[in-house]
Design an enzyme around this catalytic site. Structure first.
Site, PDB file in Angstrom:
ATOM      1  N   LYS A   1     -20.115   4.122  43.315  1.00 12.44           N
ATOM      2  CA  LYS A   1     -18.943   4.797  42.754  1.00 12.44           C
ATOM      3  C   LYS A   1     -17.706   3.948  42.985  1.00 12.44           C
ATOM      4  O   LYS A   1     -17.607   3.233  43.979  1.00 12.44           O
ATOM      5  CB  LYS A   1     -18.745   6.157  43.436  1.00 12.44           C
ATOM      6  CG  LYS A   1     -19.873   7.141  43.207  1.00 12.44           C
ATOM      7  CD  LYS A   1     -19.328   8.454  42.605  1.00 12.44           C
ATOM      8  CE  LYS A   1     -20.432   9.441  42.339  1.00 12.44           C
ATOM      9  NZ  LYS A   1     -20.804  10.170  43.571  1.00 12.44           N
TER      10      LYS A   1
ATOM     11  N   HIS B   1     -11.281   4.521  44.310  1.00 15.40           N
ATOM     12  CA  HIS B   1     -10.101   4.840  43.493  1.00 15.40           C
ATOM     13  C   HIS B   1      -8.931   5.347  44.324  1.00 15.40           C
ATOM     14  O   HIS B   1      -9.007   5.426  45.552  1.00 15.40           O
ATOM     15  CB  HIS B   1     -10.488   5.849  42.408  1.00 15.40           C
ATOM     16  CG  HIS B   1     -11.131   7.094  42.946  1.00 15.40           C
ATOM     17  ND1 HIS B   1     -10.418   8.087  43.551  1.00 15.40           N
ATOM     18  CD2 HIS B   1     -12.439   7.479  42.978  1.00 15.40           C
ATOM     19  CE1 HIS B   1     -11.248   9.055  43.925  1.00 15.40           C
ATOM     20  NE2 HIS B   1     -12.482   8.703  43.597  1.00 15.40           N
TER      21      HIS B   1
ATOM     22  N   HIS C   1      -9.035   7.522  47.326  1.00  9.62           N
ATOM     23  CA  HIS C   1      -9.463   7.033  48.647  1.00  9.62           C
ATOM     24  C   HIS C   1      -8.318   6.432  49.450  1.00  9.62           C
ATOM     25  O   HIS C   1      -8.512   5.996  50.579  1.00  9.62           O
ATOM     26  CB  HIS C   1     -10.563   5.972  48.495  1.00  9.62           C
ATOM     27  CG  HIS C   1     -11.835   6.505  47.927  1.00  9.62           C
ATOM     28  ND1 HIS C   1     -12.219   6.259  46.632  1.00  9.62           N
ATOM     29  CD2 HIS C   1     -12.784   7.294  48.460  1.00  9.62           C
ATOM     30  CE1 HIS C   1     -13.375   6.864  46.402  1.00  9.62           C
ATOM     31  NE2 HIS C   1     -13.736   7.507  47.489  1.00  9.62           N
TER      32      HIS C   1
HETATM   33  N1  ARG Z   1     -18.225  10.231  51.115  1.00 10.52           N
HETATM   34  C1  ARG Z   1     -17.586  11.508  51.248  1.00 10.52           C
HETATM   35  C2  ARG Z   1     -16.745  11.802  50.025  1.00 10.52           C
HETATM   36  O1  ARG Z   1     -16.402  10.905  49.306  1.00 10.52           O
HETATM   37  C3  ARG Z   1     -16.695  11.575  52.461  1.00 10.52           C
HETATM   38  C4  ARG Z   1     -17.442  11.541  53.758  1.00 10.52           C
HETATM   39  C5  ARG Z   1     -16.592  12.006  54.878  1.00 10.52           C
HETATM   40  N2  ARG Z   1     -17.257  11.976  56.138  1.00 10.52           N
HETATM   41  C6  ARG Z   1     -18.163  12.877  56.559  1.00 10.52           C
HETATM   42  N3  ARG Z   1     -18.712  12.708  57.719  1.00 10.52           N
HETATM   43  N4  ARG Z   1     -18.479  13.926  55.816  1.00 10.52           N
HETATM   44  O2  ARG Z   1     -16.412  12.951  49.794  1.00 10.52           O
END
Ligand code: ARG
Length: 565
Positions: A124, A127, A130
């Protein structure tokens, strides 16, 4: 900085505890009425006197000393004047003694903080959505490190899910390694979108995707190899952004790392009687806590985001023995964190209280563009590139002959983007505007960098000035503008502590803006370079201290300060 509140509290004879008394003493907003004040109405009941009478009595009894030179009763307030020259000297010498690390401390020695931030999703695009997690997480990383904590930066990769089965099918049908290497995530995204477009008219694709996903789970070599390829392409791309933003991680263990680490925790929850069946799925009922059930195993046996987070928290506690584990994630995921924190609490993990969701608001662009599922994605690298280009144009116009122009443009552009996510309390939504974040006269990172560079150029003009070596005439600093600036600089160490305690780097941002504005007022009101050497020296010390605190504060936010601009 001298602990004036404590000194004052120790000298007052009133029927409340030292602690309570200290907390009642405040800094004054207006220096003309003193530097600290005690509102006496809060003592009226226990002392059975009017606030006015209390203030007068305390003022009459107060014994001044070399730190507190005057106590004055005004309308029920007791105002205190500190020895301002001493305070100025203390603040400046603290800054110099810290040698570029003003505000650092060792209060975190022996303690560990895990910070889960930025957490990219494989295949992905990275963007604008983030930006905040990356900027805030990285700033907290630097702040906690400065306070002596051991910090573990964790990029909890989004590297698990049925979408990777679809990715493999799409890649095998229409993909090409050379193109993917060259185009990066954009190409992977294109294939993924194509899969969804083709799927309705080619139902066999759905089945193939399911098979490939099952093969990833089983560790089939071909599936594994393709997945690793996607991962490499994605990470190579974000890595260049992380390098530019000066962002670091100590662990890249993401969702898939916990594939084989969920059974233990699930069994434990079952043993504790926390798991119930609901339509074939396994859930933890949280209705007693006004939350929907936390879904842990779907009816087809597959695990979920929450299952992995529960396994991850338990693993991290074992591996790092953290005192705190922060999750820097958008507020949209509030419920997810509340749920799984609660499940861990119910399971009897006493450390569940040390898990903190550091939530933040959304970022949108001024022109209404936003990252959405419709593919209307604003890439972070495009935002950074555009900010750097614009910074270059502004610098070219302001200072055409500047050496290292490109490097400075990078520092200014990157700083402006980072600061936009760090300037306001994190829970606020942000509307990003290039013109606003790059306004050299606004409350921006370029303004801070510019003020820092201005300090340097003053010091340079002063020629053979060498900081603290030569004593200055501090009487030249006894004026409202300098006093205000010195007090702000003196409050920096406490602000760093507050920023850590509240997970709020914006406290540092706001103080730096105040310092830069106070400096510019000081600079307009007082000639620094003068014929009186002792006076000039004292003022140069203020300039040098300002430069040092701006540079250190920016560094804690992950922003570089060019010497010249
Ligand atoms: N990759 C996830 C997202 O984009 C965020 C992860 C955050 N960390 C976690 N331990 N849940 O939504």
């Amino acid at each position: 900085m001298i602990d004036y509140k404590k000194i004052i509290a120790d000298k007052l004879d009133v029927p409340v505890s030292r602690e309570e008394l200290t907390s009642m003493i405040t800094e004054t907003a207006d220096d003309t009425f003193g530097d600290f004040a005690l509102p006496c109405f809060r003592l009226a009941r226990s002392m059975r006197m009017s606030p006015v009478a209390i203030a007068e009595k305390l003022a009459a009894d107060f014994e001044t000393d070399e730190h507190i030179v005057k106590a004055e009763a005004v309308n029920g307030y007791l105002n205190f004047f500190v020895n301002r020259l001493e305070m100025t000297w203390e603040v400046i010498s603290d800054v110099f003694a810290a040698r570029g690390h003003y505000g650092d401390s060792d209060i975190g020695a022996g303690k560990t903080v895990c910070i889960d931030y930025s957490s990219v999703n494989i295949c992905k695009s990275f963007h604008i959505g983030h930006l905040s997690t990356t900027a805030i997480g990285s700033a907290l990383y630097k702040i906690y490190s400065a306070l002596g904590y051991r910090v573990v930066g964790i990029n909890h990769l989004g590297d698990y899910g049925t979408q990777f089965g679809k990715m493999i099918v799409a890649f095998k049908l229409w993909g090409d390694r050379t193109i993917a290497e060259k185009e990066g995530v954009a190409e992977l995204q294109r294939l993924y979108v194509k899969f969804h477009r083709e799927e309705p008219s080619h139902p066999e694709l759905t089945e193939q995707a399911r098979e490939w996903f099952a093969r990833i789970e089983k560790g089939d070599p071909e599936a594994q190899e393709l997945f690793e390829f996607f991962k490499r392409v994605t990470l190579e791309e974000v890595m260049t952004i992380y390098d530019r933003l000066n962002v670091r991680f100590d662990s890249w263990n993401g969702e898939s790392f916990f594939n084989d680490k969920m059974e233990g925790p699930l069994q434990l929850l079952r043993d504790k009687g926390l798991i119930t069946e609901s339509q074939g799925a396994q859930v933890v009922d949280l209705s007693e806590y006004d939350m929907p059930p936390c879904l842990l195993v779907k009816s087809d046996g597959s695990s979920l985001y929450a299952t992995r987070d529960i396994a991850a928290a338990i693993w991290r506690k074992k591996e790092y023995d953290f005192d705190k584990c922060l999750y820097v994630v958008a507020y949209q995921q509030n419920l997810h964190f509340k749920q799984f924190f609660k499940v861990l609490d119910l399971a009897g993990f006493e450390w569940a209280k040390d898990l903190v969701h550091v939530a933040f608001g959304m970022v949108s662009l001024e022109d209404g563009a936003m990252s959405t599922r419709k593919g209307n994605v604003v890439l972070l690298k495009d935002v950074i590139n555009k900010a750097v280009d614009k910074a270059g144009e502004i610098i070219e116009a302001k200072n055409p002959g500047l050496p290292n122009r490109d490097k400075v443009a990078e520092q200014v552009g990157v700083g402006a983007v980072l600061f936009s996510a760090l300037e306001n309390s994190r829970i606020k939504d942000i509307v990003f505007s290039y013109d606003r974040v790059l306004n050299f006269d606004g409350e921006t990172s370029p303004y801070l960098q510019y003020t820092y560079a201005r300090c340097n150029s003053i010091l340079e003009k002063a020629g053979d000035y060498k900081s603290s070596c030569v004593p200055g005439d501090y009487r030249a600093l006894d004026n409202p503008e300098t006093l205000r600036l010195i007090k702000l600089i003196g409050s920096f160490p406490q602000t760093v502590l507050d920023a850590a305690a509240k997970y709020e780097p914006s406290l540092i941002s706001a103080l730096l803006i105040d310092i830069a504005q106070a400096f510019n007022r000081f600079y307009i009101a007082h000639r620094v370079i003068s014929d009186n050497a002792a006076e000039q020296n004292a003022r140069l010390q203020v300039v040098e201290a300002t430069a040092a605190v701006l540079k250190r504060g920016l560094a804690l936010l992950g922003i570089e300060a060019p010497d010249k601009m």
